[in-house]
Design a protein around this motif. Structure first.
Motif, PDB file in Angstrom:
ATOM      1  N   LEU A 149      -5.198   4.172  -8.068  1.00 23.35           N
ATOM      2  CA  LEU A 149      -4.415   5.492  -8.064  1.00 23.35           C
ATOM      3  C   LEU A 149      -4.268   5.988  -9.799  1.00 23.35           C
ATOM      4  O   LEU A 149      -4.612   7.181  -9.971  1.00 23.35           O
ATOM      5  N   PRO A 150      -3.895   5.124 -10.509  1.00 26.11           N
ATOM      6  CA  PRO A 150      -3.650   5.544 -12.107  1.00 26.11           C
ATOM      7  C   PRO A 150      -5.098   6.172 -12.620  1.00 26.11           C
ATOM      8  O   PRO A 150      -4.882   7.056 -13.500  1.00 26.11           O
ATOM      9  N   ARG A 151      -5.951   5.574 -11.995  1.00 29.03           N
ATOM     10  CA  ARG A 151      -7.378   6.215 -12.702  1.00 29.03           C
ATOM     11  C   ARG A 151      -7.681   7.487 -12.087  1.00 29.03           C
ATOM     12  O   ARG A 151      -8.417   8.556 -12.784  1.00 29.03           O
ATOM     13  N   ALA A 152      -6.809   8.105 -11.355  1.00 37.54           N
ATOM     14  CA  ALA A 152      -7.282   9.478 -10.835  1.00 37.54           C
ATOM     15  C   ALA A 152      -6.345  10.456 -11.244  1.00 37.54           C
ATOM     16  O   ALA A 152      -6.330  11.528 -10.849  1.00 37.54           O
ATOM     17  N   LEU A 153      -5.479   9.946 -12.340  1.00 40.31           N
ATOM     18  CA  LEU A 153      -4.167  10.903 -12.919  1.00 40.31           C
ATOM     19  C   LEU A 153      -4.415  11.070 -14.245  1.00 40.31           C
ATOM     20  O   LEU A 153      -4.835  10.117 -15.126  1.00 40.31           O
ATOM     21  N   PRO A 154      -4.063  11.988 -14.598  1.00 36.61           N
ATOM     22  CA  PRO A 154      -3.637  12.464 -16.264  1.00 36.61           C
ATOM     23  C   PRO A 154      -2.527  11.587 -16.580  1.00 36.61           C
ATOM     24  O   PRO A 154      -1.567  11.150 -15.959  1.00 36.61           O
ATOM     25  N   ARG A 155      -2.124  11.574 -17.916  1.00 34.15           N
ATOM     26  CA  ARG A 155      -1.128  10.869 -18.500  1.00 34.15           C
ATOM     27  C   ARG A 155       0.365  11.446 -18.389  1.00 34.15           C
ATOM     28  O   ARG A 155       1.423  10.799 -18.504  1.00 34.15           O
ATOM     29  N   ASN A 156       0.301  12.811 -18.157  1.00 34.33           N
ATOM     30  CA  ASN A 156       1.553  13.550 -18.249  1.00 34.33           C
ATOM     31  C   ASN A 156       2.209  13.467 -16.904  1.00 34.33           C
ATOM     32  O   ASN A 156       3.016  14.250 -16.488  1.00 34.33           O
ATOM     33  N   VAL A 157       1.691  12.580 -15.806  1.00 34.80           N
ATOM     34  CA  VAL A 157       2.357  12.713 -14.495  1.00 34.80           C
ATOM     35  C   VAL A 157       2.346  11.358 -13.996  1.00 34.80           C
ATOM     36  O   VAL A 157       1.622  10.325 -14.404  1.00 34.80           O
ATOM     37  N   GLN A 158       3.020  11.223 -12.706  1.00 31.56           N
ATOM     38  CA  GLN A 158       3.197  10.078 -12.114  1.00 31.56           C
ATOM     39  C   GLN A 158       3.077  10.158 -10.716  1.00 31.56           C
ATOM     40  O   GLN A 158       3.533  11.047 -10.139  1.00 31.56           O
ATOM     41  N   ALA A 159       2.618   9.309  -9.965  1.00 28.66           N
ATOM     42  CA  ALA A 159       2.600   9.193  -8.394  1.00 28.66           C
ATOM     43  C   ALA A 159       3.581   8.380  -8.146  1.00 28.66           C
ATOM     44  O   ALA A 159       3.971   7.294  -8.207  1.00 28.66           O
ATOM     45  N   VAL A 160       4.384   9.259  -6.789  1.00 27.43           N
ATOM     46  CA  VAL A 160       5.259   8.304  -6.085  1.00 27.43           C
ATOM     47  C   VAL A 160       4.832   8.201  -4.674  1.00 27.43           C
ATOM     48  O   VAL A 160       4.698   8.991  -4.032  1.00 27.43           O
ATOM     49  N   VAL A 161       4.798   7.010  -4.475  1.00 27.62           N
ATOM     50  CA  VAL A 161       4.235   6.478  -3.100  1.00 27.62           C
ATOM     51  C   VAL A 161       5.082   6.095  -2.224  1.00 27.62           C
ATOM     52  O   VAL A 161       6.115   5.369  -2.619  1.00 27.62           O
ATOM     53  N   GLU A 162       5.375   6.511  -1.112  1.00 27.08           N
ATOM     54  CA  GLU A 162       6.585   6.318  -0.074  1.00 27.08           C
ATOM     55  C   GLU A 162       5.851   5.043   1.059  1.00 27.08           C
ATOM     56  O   GLU A 162       5.212   5.583   1.786  1.00 27.08           O
ATOM     57  N   LEU A 163       6.375   3.859   0.768  1.00 26.48           N
ATOM     58  CA  LEU A 163       5.889   2.749   1.663  1.00 26.48           C
ATOM     59  C   LEU A 163       6.475   3.155   2.918  1.00 26.48           C
ATOM     60  O   LEU A 163       7.707   3.609   2.878  1.00 26.48           O
ATOM     61  N   GLY A 164       5.730   2.901   4.032  1.00 22.20           N
ATOM     62  CA  GLY A 164       6.278   3.068   5.346  1.00 22.20           C
ATOM     63  C   GLY A 164       5.761   4.395   5.973  1.00 22.20           C
ATOM     64  O   GLY A 164       6.079   4.748   7.056  1.00 22.20           O
ATOM     65  N   SER A 165       4.990   5.158   5.122  1.00 22.06           N
ATOM     66  CA  SER A 165       4.765   6.381   5.326  1.00 22.06           C
ATOM     67  C   SER A 165       3.253   6.339   5.904  1.00 22.06           C
ATOM     68  O   SER A 165       2.857   7.235   6.523  1.00 22.06           O
ATOM     69  N   TRP A 166       2.601   5.016   6.258  1.00 25.72           N
ATOM     70  CA  TRP A 166       1.750   4.873   6.870  1.00 25.72           C
ATOM     71  C   TRP A 166       1.660   3.571   7.707  1.00 25.72           C
ATOM     72  O   TRP A 166       2.409   2.578   7.135  1.00 25.72           O
ATOM     73  N   PRO A 167       0.746   3.295   8.561  1.00 24.06           N
ATOM     74  CA  PRO A 167       1.059   1.865   9.171  1.00 24.06           C
ATOM     75  C   PRO A 167       0.251   0.850   8.506  1.00 24.06           C
ATOM     76  O   PRO A 167      -1.147   1.004   8.353  1.00 24.06           O
ATOM     77  N   VAL A 168       0.809  -0.299   8.168  1.00 28.86           N
ATOM     78  CA  VAL A 168       0.032  -1.162   7.614  1.00 28.86           C
ATOM     79  C   VAL A 168      -0.744  -2.070   8.647  1.00 28.86           C
ATOM     80  O   VAL A 168       0.077  -2.329   9.787  1.00 28.86           O
ATOM     81  N   LEU A 169      -2.002  -2.197   8.552  1.00 22.95           N
ATOM     82  CA  LEU A 169      -2.923  -2.758   9.430  1.00 22.95           C
ATOM     83  C   LEU A 169      -2.408  -4.442   9.795  1.00 22.95           C
ATOM     84  O   LEU A 169      -1.932  -4.909   8.931  1.00 22.95           O
ATOM     85  N   PRO A 170      -2.440  -4.856  11.144  1.00 19.04           N
ATOM     86  CA  PRO A 170      -2.002  -6.124  11.346  1.00 19.04           C
ATOM     87  C   PRO A 170      -2.473  -7.335  10.757  1.00 19.04           C
ATOM     88  O   PRO A 170      -1.796  -8.289  10.265  1.00 19.04           O
ATOM     89  N   ILE A 171      -3.823  -7.181  10.170  1.00 22.61           N
ATOM     90  CA  ILE A 171      -4.259  -8.515   9.358  1.00 22.61           C
ATOM     91  C   ILE A 171      -3.511  -8.430   8.214  1.00 22.61           C
ATOM     92  O   ILE A 171      -3.413  -9.773   7.534  1.00 22.61           O
ATOM     93  N   PHE A 172      -3.057  -7.472   7.369  1.00 21.31           N
ATOM     94  CA  PHE A 172      -2.289  -7.553   6.249  1.00 21.31           C
ATOM     95  C   PHE A 172      -1.152  -8.120   6.619  1.00 21.31           C
ATOM     96  O   PHE A 172      -0.387  -9.000   5.586  1.00 21.31           O
ATOM     97  N   GLN A 173      -0.252  -7.847   7.407  1.00 19.78           N
ATOM     98  CA  GLN A 173       1.111  -8.406   7.902  1.00 19.78           C
ATOM     99  C   GLN A 173       0.755  -9.694   8.112  1.00 19.78           C
ATOM    100  O   GLN A 173       1.623 -10.659   7.787  1.00 19.78           O
ATOM    101  N   TYR A 174      -0.387 -10.085   8.795  1.00 17.27           N
ATOM    102  CA  TYR A 174      -0.763 -11.599   8.987  1.00 17.27           C
ATOM    103  C   TYR A 174      -0.764 -12.515   7.807  1.00 17.27           C
ATOM    104  O   TYR A 174      -0.189 -13.635   7.639  1.00 17.27           O
ATOM    105  N   LEU A 175      -1.720 -11.895   6.877  1.00 17.88           N
ATOM    106  CA  LEU A 175      -1.794 -12.641   5.888  1.00 17.88           C
ATOM    107  C   LEU A 175      -0.693 -12.670   4.942  1.00 17.88           C
ATOM    108  O   LEU A 175      -0.314 -13.648   4.173  1.00 17.88           O
TER     109      LEU A 175
END
Length: 243
Positions: A149-175
């Protein structure tokens, strides 16, 4: 392959042609090689690549990203093309599973789950991009959200990502459970169910959502763009990963 098997080659080309047609590409060439000392009977390697071109005036420019823009995620179908070294170590080394072992946690045979095809995003994004509704976007590959994600942003901003706002697929939970992997390593290794992130100006969010709904595509609003804070990384995470 070790020895030319016409039936196998025909199936491979048919599959590639079908996949290319689905995403508006053309299968324009290729070659085969017989290498009997390198490949045992019944095995073959397949490698391919996509070449694309975009007019300079139509290129996305991260400098267009502004505070208040919305982060809209398109789901992945699985590991896509990243994290396999760790996944293989955990599944075949630690858990000692076979490819055809059914794993209740992922509701699939583990080999089939690992080989879920990478989603093609171009068909669903073509109209959105043509209308200029997206400022920037990030394909979530190696390095996860943290690295891409940083590669898609200029230096004067930051991205705030809210964990829990999307479902984590079962394969990743299992791993994660299998390897007792902490949150930071998960976010830097796997896509965790997010294959593409669109940075959308607030005034265009409803239009992008309407277009995706029209195409019956799932999407999740996972965060926002803020002004860069001194000492903070370009991407910060809040909340907890969904279970």
């Amino acid at each position: 392959m070790g020895k030319m098997n016409t039936a196998v080659v025909e199936q491979v080309i048919e599959g590639m042609s079908r996949a290319a047609k689905q995403v508006g590409c053309a299968l324009i060439g290729g070659e085969t090689a017989e290498m009997p000392d390198s490949y045992p009977p019944g095995e073959y390697d397949l490698a391919g690549f996509i070449v694309g071109a975009v007019e300079r005036k139509k290129q996305l420019d991260p400098r267009r990203v502004r505070p208040g823009d919305v982060l809209l995620a398109l789901p992945s179908s699985g590991l896509h093309t990243n994290g396999y070294s760790l996944a293989r170590k955990l599944i075949f080394g630690v858990a000692r599973l076979k490819a055809d072992t059914y794993v209740a946690e992922v509701r699939n045979k583990i080999g089939a789950e690992l080989l879920q095809p990478h989603r093609a995003y171009w068909p669903m994004l073509k109209n959105i991009l043509a209308r200029g509704w997206v400022s920037s976007m990030a394909h979530i590959t190696g390095g996860g959200i943290t690295g891409n994600l940083p590669r898609a942003l200029p230096r004067n901003v930051q991205a705030v990502v809210e964990l829990g706002s999307w479902p984590v697929l079962p394969i990743f939970q299992y791993l994660a459970k299998l390897g007792n992997i902490d949150r930071e390593e998960l976010l830097q290794t796997f896509n965790l169910g997010v294959g593409m992130i669109l940075v959308v100006p607030a005034k265009f969010v409803s239009r992008v959502e309407s277009e995706l709904k029209r195409r019956r595509e799932k999407f999740y609003v996972i965060g926002r763009i803020e002004r860069a804070a001194h000492g903070k990384p370009p991407v910060t995470f809040t909340g907890r990963l969904s279970q």
